[in-house]
Motif scaffolding. Sequence first.
Motif, PDB file in Angstrom:
ATOM      1  N   GLU A  84       0.832  -1.200   0.000  1.00 52.87           N
ATOM      2  CA  GLU A  84       0.000   0.000   0.000  1.00 52.87           C
ATOM      3  C   GLU A  84       0.866   1.249   0.000  1.00 52.87           C
ATOM      4  O   GLU A  84       1.914   1.299   0.659  1.00 52.87           O
ATOM      5  N   VAL A  97       1.470  -4.968   3.777  1.00 57.80           N
ATOM      6  CA  VAL A  97       0.334  -5.191   4.673  1.00 57.80           C
ATOM      7  C   VAL A  97      -0.065  -6.667   4.624  1.00 57.80           C
ATOM      8  O   VAL A  97      -0.550  -7.158   3.603  1.00 57.80           O
ATOM      9  N   ASP A 100      -4.932  -9.602   8.305  1.00 61.72           N
ATOM     10  CA  ASP A 100      -5.220  -9.296   9.706  1.00 61.72           C
ATOM     11  C   ASP A 100      -5.147 -10.551  10.567  1.00 61.72           C
ATOM     12  O   ASP A 100      -5.457 -11.666  10.117  1.00 61.72           O
ATOM     13  N   ASN A 107      -4.592  -4.506  10.441  1.00 63.01           N
ATOM     14  CA  ASN A 107      -3.379  -3.876   9.932  1.00 63.01           C
ATOM     15  C   ASN A 107      -3.744  -2.668   9.086  1.00 63.01           C
ATOM     16  O   ASN A 107      -4.701  -2.695   8.308  1.00 63.01           O
ATOM     17  N   GLU A 108      -2.945  -1.610   9.243  1.00 67.47           N
ATOM     18  CA  GLU A 108      -3.233  -0.367   8.532  1.00 67.47           C
ATOM     19  C   GLU A 108      -1.926   0.347   8.212  1.00 67.47           C
ATOM     20  O   GLU A 108      -1.051   0.443   9.076  1.00 67.47           O
ATOM     21  N   CYS A 109      -1.790   0.828   7.006  1.00 74.35           N
ATOM     22  CA  CYS A 109      -0.600   1.556   6.576  1.00 74.35           C
ATOM     23  C   CYS A 109      -0.807   3.044   6.813  1.00 74.35           C
ATOM     24  O   CYS A 109      -1.648   3.681   6.173  1.00 74.35           O
ATOM     25  N   LEU A 110      -0.037   3.583   7.751  1.00 72.65           N
ATOM     26  CA  LEU A 110      -0.099   5.005   8.075  1.00 72.65           C
ATOM     27  C   LEU A 110       1.326   5.515   8.288  1.00 72.65           C
ATOM     28  O   LEU A 110       2.249   4.737   8.567  1.00 72.65           O
ATOM     29  N   GLY A 115       0.426   3.514  12.232  1.00 73.94           N
ATOM     30  CA  GLY A 115      -0.253   2.353  11.687  1.00 73.94           C
ATOM     31  C   GLY A 115      -0.128   1.128  12.579  1.00 73.94           C
ATOM     32  O   GLY A 115       0.424   1.174  13.685  1.00 73.94           O
TER      33      GLY A 115
END
Length: 268
Positions: A84, A97, A100, A107-110, A115
């Motif tokens: 991502e 990523v 989960d 899971n989160e791309c930040l 994240g």
Amino acid sequence: MRHARTLFMTVIAALLAGCGDNDPMGPARTAEEFDWTGAVAQGERIEINNISGDVRASFTSGSEVVVHAIRTGRKSDPASVTIEVVRHAEGVTICAVYPDVPGREPNECLPGLQGNMSTRDNDVNVEFTLSIPAGVEFVGRVMSGNVEADGLQSDAFVTTISGNVTVTTAGIAEATAVSGNINVTIGRADPGRPLAFRATSGNVTVRVPSNTNAEVLASTASGKVVSDFRLEGTPTTKYGRLGSGGPNLWLSTFSGDVTLRQGPAAQP
């Protein structure tokens, strides 16, 4: 007799065909590739967040950041891991990523540490290769893998939980390795901010310009401290001022040696 000989040769051929892969997990699945090219302004950063796999960065004279990633797996499907890209005010963050994990936050791309990155029972390995223009900050974070940055013309800030860190840059750098060695060369004589190089189990080697201005504290619990600069203290803890002094320069490890090397003088 002829039939038996043919069957025998068929079996031998099949066995020989399988001898090329001695890994009990079997051959790696077909690799999944990812490519991204984009403009990142000087002063902004390109950030890679990875769980398993090496991250390698190098300098490019071009005007754009180029990112290439290869995903491979043996038990797990490489396509189960997505790449991502997140643009934000400070630059671009790219994450591997993983699926989960039940019972955990998705899971989160930040950017930065905002994240969430976790995995369970997934053996996909993601290797990133980057080309970075001058002035674009490099940030690399890996849970299991090496982080390498070669010949950068910008600042670098890297972390690995299990792996080695190798960085050479004309700018400044910071590095952390929980289990692994750190080997960093920085090219700026006036860092302008505190810099830390910390390992838990591994050697820490940092090379700085001979005309660096900083306050040094180098320590190890199990090992020795060696310095090309004149520092005071004990074999395991040394401190002193480089040049006219300046921001703190910390070098530390719990198990391993700490070495501060003197490089060529930085140009004004």
